[in-house]
Write an enzyme that holds these catalytic residues in place. Sequence first.
Site, PDB file in Angstrom:
ATOM      1  N   LEU A  19       0.827  -1.200   0.000  1.00  0.00           N
ATOM      2  CA  LEU A  19       0.000   0.000   0.000  1.00  0.00           C
ATOM      3  C   LEU A  19       0.862   1.252   0.000  1.00  0.00           C
ATOM      4  CD1 LEU A  19      -2.814  -0.768   2.612  1.00  0.00           C
ATOM      5  CD2 LEU A  19      -2.989  -0.829   0.118  1.00  0.00           C
ATOM      6  N   ASP A  20       0.552   2.164  -0.895  1.00  0.00           N
ATOM      7  CA  ASP A  20       1.112   3.505  -0.871  1.00  0.00           C
ATOM      8  C   ASP A  20       0.526   4.254   0.327  1.00  0.00           C
ATOM      9  OD1 ASP A  20       2.337   5.917  -1.925  1.00  0.00           O
ATOM     10  OD2 ASP A  20       0.349   6.476  -2.664  1.00  0.00           O
ATOM     11  N   LEU A  21       1.148   5.372   0.696  1.00  0.00           N
ATOM     12  CA  LEU A  21       0.664   6.154   1.844  1.00  0.00           C
ATOM     13  C   LEU A  21      -0.052   7.425   1.382  1.00  0.00           C
ATOM     14  CD1 LEU A  21       0.444   6.593   4.889  1.00  0.00           C
ATOM     15  CD2 LEU A  21       2.775   7.506   4.864  1.00  0.00           C
ATOM     16  N   ASP A  22       0.704   8.419   0.905  1.00  0.00           N
ATOM     17  CA  ASP A  22       0.101   9.688   0.497  1.00  0.00           C
ATOM     18  C   ASP A  22      -0.842   9.476  -0.686  1.00  0.00           C
ATOM     19  OD1 ASP A  22       1.612  11.080   2.373  1.00  0.00           O
ATOM     20  OD2 ASP A  22       3.232  11.503   0.963  1.00  0.00           O
TER      21      ASP A  22
END
Length: 234
Positions: free
Chosen positions: A13-16
């Site tokens: 999963l990416d964050l921003d």
Amino acid sequence: MRPTNVPTTHVLLDLDGTISDSEPGIGRSLAHAFTECGYDPPDDETVRAMIGPPFEVSFPKHGIAVDDIERVIKAYRVRYDSIGLFENELYDGVVEMMDDLRDAGHTISLATAKPQEIAIRITEHFGLTDYFARQVGSSDVIGSGRRTKGEVITHALSRLGVSPHDRIALNHVIMVGDRDHDVEGAHLNALECVGVSWGFGSHEELSGAGAAAIVDHPRDVAAAVAATYRSHES
């Protein structure tokens, strides 16, 4: 029970722009840094364009002299590392999305181009730490070899024990992110990427980069992940 010969499905999963809306803190910290270093502060559209890729990639596209990049980054971090990272909100439905992925038996890891120490502070702030098997971010040193999304994903795979030569295992690793560099970084590691449209990238950006699927709400991510990895087995 999962058969022993079936690889674990890992979701990166990416964050921003995927887990949280970080635009307020990033935008205010960029305005502080640009002004401090003698540049006009970026407008909202420019801020959104700069969220995701490493600043040494995006800054020159928006008027920062190459020789000034490190100075502007340092000024940015003065504000962001103490204040800006908390000017941030989870997107509605993200916790439920992570519950869905976990309940489906997937292993969730964080893979973000944000500096790793800062990313971990953010997930701790939101109470998300226990969802992640690994939390992988970029190095905060320019030129370190772990700055781009592709390099971060390579490191995440290593941390997870997934060989870059094991095609079956790689077919069970799915990146989820909101920008073209998430898709491109996944492809550089022979992975598929599910794009999400609620972040900072558009449908056009994600489809143009070759996302395997694009979803419009966190509740749709688990099904898209399942469809993507199962497509390799059909």
